[in-house]
Design a protein around this motif. Sequence first.
Motif, PDB file in Angstrom:
ATOM      1  N   ARG A 209       0.833  -1.206   0.000  1.00  0.00           N
ATOM      2  CA  ARG A 209       0.000   0.000   0.000  1.00  0.00           C
ATOM      3  C   ARG A 209       0.868   1.258   0.000  1.00  0.00           C
ATOM      4  N   LEU A 210       1.966   1.230   0.770  1.00  0.00           N
ATOM      5  CA  LEU A 210       2.867   2.379   0.754  1.00  0.00           C
ATOM      6  C   LEU A 210       3.521   2.538  -0.610  1.00  0.00           C
ATOM      7  N   ASN A 211       3.902   1.431  -1.215  1.00  0.00           N
ATOM      8  CA  ASN A 211       4.519   1.498  -2.540  1.00  0.00           C
ATOM      9  C   ASN A 211       3.543   2.033  -3.574  1.00  0.00           C
ATOM     10  N   ALA A 212       2.259   1.665  -3.445  1.00  0.00           N
ATOM     11  CA  ALA A 212       1.257   2.163  -4.378  1.00  0.00           C
ATOM     12  C   ALA A 212       1.079   3.675  -4.260  1.00  0.00           C
ATOM     13  N   LEU A 213       1.319   4.223  -3.087  1.00  0.00           N
ATOM     14  CA  LEU A 213       1.252   5.677  -2.920  1.00  0.00           C
ATOM     15  C   LEU A 213       2.516   6.362  -3.424  1.00  0.00           C
ATOM     16  N   THR A 230      17.454  12.808  -8.182  1.00  0.00           N
ATOM     17  CA  THR A 230      17.756  11.380  -8.261  1.00  0.00           C
ATOM     18  C   THR A 230      16.501  10.584  -7.900  1.00  0.00           C
ATOM     19  N   PRO A 231      16.470   9.281  -8.247  1.00  0.00           N
ATOM     20  CA  PRO A 231      15.302   8.480  -7.846  1.00  0.00           C
ATOM     21  C   PRO A 231      15.048   8.509  -6.343  1.00  0.00           C
ATOM     22  N   ALA A 232      16.128   8.494  -5.542  1.00  0.00           N
ATOM     23  CA  ALA A 232      15.943   8.548  -4.090  1.00  0.00           C
ATOM     24  C   ALA A 232      15.347   9.886  -3.666  1.00  0.00           C
ATOM     25  N   GLU A 233      15.786  10.972  -4.310  1.00  0.00           N
ATOM     26  CA  GLU A 233      15.230  12.291  -3.977  1.00  0.00           C
ATOM     27  C   GLU A 233      13.771  12.379  -4.394  1.00  0.00           C
ATOM     28  N   ALA A 238       8.168  12.459  -2.662  1.00  0.00           N
ATOM     29  CA  ALA A 238       6.857  11.810  -2.680  1.00  0.00           C
ATOM     30  C   ALA A 238       6.417  11.450  -1.267  1.00  0.00           C
ATOM     31  N   PHE A 239       7.348  10.953  -0.458  1.00  0.00           N
ATOM     32  CA  PHE A 239       6.995  10.604   0.919  1.00  0.00           C
ATOM     33  C   PHE A 239       6.609  11.856   1.701  1.00  0.00           C
TER      34      PHE A 239
END
Length: 311
Positions: A209-213, A230-233, A238-239
């Motif tokens: 569910r967290l990944n879907a958000l 970067t992807p991490a940024e 997003a978080f």
Amino acid sequence: MTSTNTPNAFPLDLPEGDPELLLDELQTRLREGRRLFAEVGQILAEIESRGVRELYGYNSIAVFYEHVARVPRAEAQKVTGRALALNSRRSRDGTSTPPVAPLTGAAAATGVLADGSIDRIVKVMRRLPEHVPADARLDAEKVLVDLAGVARPRDVTIAGTDLLARLDPDGGDTKDPGSKTPRSEFWLRQKRTGRWDLRGNLDPETGARLNALLVPLAHPAPNGEPDDRTPAERRGDAFAEIVDLAVDGPEIPLPRRSSEQAAEQPPHAEPVEKPERVRDLAHIRPPRWWARLSRPRPGARPSSVSEPKAA
């Protein structure tokens, strides 16, 4: 006065031009050195049996060997652990503790086994489950010992892995299928710089569910504009956006209260019913919450879709 005690270029009086003789002398001295070192292990096991603290005042055989041999602690632990695994020991009550790998200990005493191969054999023998019969254990150890006498430690590892796969196909997994499922865990710590470190261990459903958000919000900026994050940024932004939306949402839970505070609640207050937990994420928050996911991200042009005003 010039000293005449200069060492020779080669310590052995061997004729030149005979590579086979050099190889034979090297292997002979390797076997002799390994044989003597196996005797060192036997002495260490005997000291452990008699009590290293009573004899020399050390708390463990590894610390004793570290000081006597003047070696690093890690090396001392390897040497003493190998010695105790290959040799039987006596307890204070007179009982005997058998070695983990008796055939390996007997072969090591002849000097034919290298330390790396010994350690790998011992590791395999320790991993064999108790339900394996004694004769099967000896047969498996003999196979590894015979191989270690002519092969490299990596070959012993491969053969040991194959033996474990045949003798212990379940991989030593004794976990009860009906045991309790581990709960999700989450750690959050603030550093001296003011930033926060977080890590967690989520159950499959919560993680999905967290990944879907996160995934929709972590895409690069829309409209083809360059996004130097970067992807991490992007996942971090997003978080942070999910946290903002959760804080602003109408269903954010109140802080948990103590029993004394709960007793002060007015008697006419009606408990709030919690919505049923479903897998469809669109029903977790009201539509307005999901509409806010389309707000522009850093580096994106303002979207033409505006959030509906609250009535």
